[in-house]
Design a protein around this motif. Structure first.
Motif, PDB file in Angstrom:
ATOM      1  N   GLY A 145      66.300   6.500 -21.075  1.00  0.00           N
ATOM      2  CA  GLY A 145      65.161   6.610 -20.159  1.00  0.00           C
ATOM      3  C   GLY A 145      65.597   7.085 -18.777  1.00  0.00           C
ATOM      4  O   GLY A 145      64.946   7.935 -18.163  1.00  0.00           O
ATOM      5  N   LEU A 146      66.698   6.530 -18.317  1.00  0.00           N
ATOM      6  CA  LEU A 146      67.231   6.934 -17.012  1.00  0.00           C
ATOM      7  C   LEU A 146      67.682   8.388 -17.040  1.00  0.00           C
ATOM      8  O   LEU A 146      67.445   9.135 -16.087  1.00  0.00           O
ATOM      9  CB  LEU A 146      68.382   6.021 -16.609  1.00  0.00           C
ATOM     10  CG  LEU A 146      69.031   6.309 -15.260  1.00  0.00           C
ATOM     11  CD1 LEU A 146      68.004   6.181 -14.127  1.00  0.00           C
ATOM     12  CD2 LEU A 146      70.201   5.371 -15.027  1.00  0.00           C
ATOM     13  N   GLU A 147      68.311   8.810 -18.137  1.00  0.00           N
ATOM     14  CA  GLU A 147      68.749  10.205 -18.256  1.00  0.00           C
ATOM     15  C   GLU A 147      67.554  11.142 -18.231  1.00  0.00           C
ATOM     16  O   GLU A 147      67.604  12.216 -17.616  1.00  0.00           O
ATOM     17  CB  GLU A 147      69.570  10.405 -19.528  1.00  0.00           C
ATOM     18  CG  GLU A 147      70.950   9.825 -19.440  1.00  0.00           C
ATOM     19  CD  GLU A 147      71.722   9.838 -20.749  1.00  0.00           C
ATOM     20  OE1 GLU A 147      71.104  10.016 -21.827  1.00  0.00           O
ATOM     21  OE2 GLU A 147      72.955   9.657 -20.697  1.00  0.00           O
ATOM     22  N   SER A 148      66.467  10.750 -18.867  1.00  0.00           N
ATOM     23  CA  SER A 148      65.246  11.557 -18.861  1.00  0.00           C
ATOM     24  C   SER A 148      64.690  11.666 -17.443  1.00  0.00           C
ATOM     25  O   SER A 148      64.341  12.759 -16.978  1.00  0.00           O
ATOM     26  CB  SER A 148      64.215  10.931 -19.798  1.00  0.00           C
ATOM     27  OG  SER A 148      63.012  11.627 -19.733  1.00  0.00           O
ATOM     28  N   LEU A 149      64.600  10.540 -16.751  1.00  0.00           N
ATOM     29  CA  LEU A 149      64.114  10.522 -15.379  1.00  0.00           C
ATOM     30  C   LEU A 149      65.013  11.357 -14.472  1.00  0.00           C
ATOM     31  O   LEU A 149      64.534  12.124 -13.635  1.00  0.00           O
ATOM     32  CB  LEU A 149      64.030   9.081 -14.872  1.00  0.00           C
ATOM     33  CG  LEU A 149      63.490   8.872 -13.462  1.00  0.00           C
ATOM     34  CD1 LEU A 149      62.034   9.339 -13.378  1.00  0.00           C
ATOM     35  CD2 LEU A 149      63.601   7.399 -13.075  1.00  0.00           C
ATOM     36  N   LEU A 150      66.308  11.218 -14.646  1.00  0.00           N
ATOM     37  CA  LEU A 150      67.275  11.981 -13.852  1.00  0.00           C
ATOM     38  C   LEU A 150      67.102  13.475 -14.094  1.00  0.00           C
ATOM     39  O   LEU A 150      67.118  14.278 -13.162  1.00  0.00           O
ATOM     40  CB  LEU A 150      68.695  11.529 -14.205  1.00  0.00           C
ATOM     41  CG  LEU A 150      69.847  12.062 -13.367  1.00  0.00           C
ATOM     42  CD1 LEU A 150      69.662  11.738 -11.897  1.00  0.00           C
ATOM     43  CD2 LEU A 150      71.159  11.461 -13.866  1.00  0.00           C
ATOM     44  N   GLY A 151      66.901  13.856 -15.343  1.00  0.00           N
ATOM     45  CA  GLY A 151      66.670  15.264 -15.672  1.00  0.00           C
ATOM     46  C   GLY A 151      65.415  15.796 -15.000  1.00  0.00           C
ATOM     47  O   GLY A 151      65.408  16.918 -14.473  1.00  0.00           O
ATOM     48  N   GLN A 152      64.362  14.996 -14.996  1.00  0.00           N
ATOM     49  CA  GLN A 152      63.115  15.407 -14.331  1.00  0.00           C
ATOM     50  C   GLN A 152      63.330  15.616 -12.837  1.00  0.00           C
ATOM     51  O   GLN A 152      62.846  16.594 -12.262  1.00  0.00           O
ATOM     52  CB  GLN A 152      62.017  14.367 -14.565  1.00  0.00           C
ATOM     53  CG  GLN A 152      61.521  14.297 -15.985  1.00  0.00           C
ATOM     54  CD  GLN A 152      60.583  13.120 -16.211  1.00  0.00           C
ATOM     55  OE1 GLN A 152      60.311  12.325 -15.305  1.00  0.00           O
ATOM     56  NE2 GLN A 152      60.086  12.988 -17.436  1.00  0.00           N
TER      57      GLN A 152
END
Length: 144
Positions: free
Chosen positions: A105-112
């Motif tokens: 989830g954090l990786e997804s948010l970071l990518g965004q």
């Protein structure tokens, strides 16, 4: 925006390290559980494969009974230790799965956030390019 991105990257590094540590702990517990299982299997086999002697002496009978009783206590202790190890391994596996989901989830948010920052930079660069082009159109070069 960059401050948020920097904070998210730091959090990502911390969670990655935490996940790596949890993975090592989980692996260690799995190995411990497997060693306990192997020991338990060996002790059980030992208990079932006791040599049978024809016409044993009373001393031998007494020793054999004591041996079987002691062996059964060890087996019971190993069975309990193995059950506890299985329980701990399941608990750690649950924590590990939860930590992996949090990291994803954090990786997804970071990518965004990274994409948003790149888009903001592209827009700023385009604005500068447009301003230079507009200035060139308003004030063409002399002597050409």
């Amino acid at each position: 925006m960059t401050n948020t991105l920097h904070t998210l990257e730091q959090l990502h590094q911390l969670r990655r390290r935490q996940l790596d540590e949890m993975s090592r702990d989980f692996s260690h517990h799995q190995q411990q559980q497997q060693r306990l299982k192997t020991t338990l299997d060996t002790l059980t086999r030992l208990a079932t494969e006791l040599p049978v002697t024809t016409s044993p002496s009373p001393g031998q009978l007494c020793n054999q009974v004591n041996y079987q009783r002691t062996l059964q206590r060890v087996i019971d202790g190993q069975t309990q230790a193995h059950a506890l190890a299985q329980s701990e391994t399941r608990r750690l596996q649950g924590k590990l799965l939860l930590a992996r989901k949090k990291l994803q989830g954090l990786e997804s948010l970071l990518g965004q956030h990274r994409e948003q920052q790149q888009e903001t930079l592209r827009r700023k660069e385009q604005q500068v390019t447009d301003a230079l082009a507009a200035q060139h159109v308003r004030h063409p070069m002399m002597g050409g």
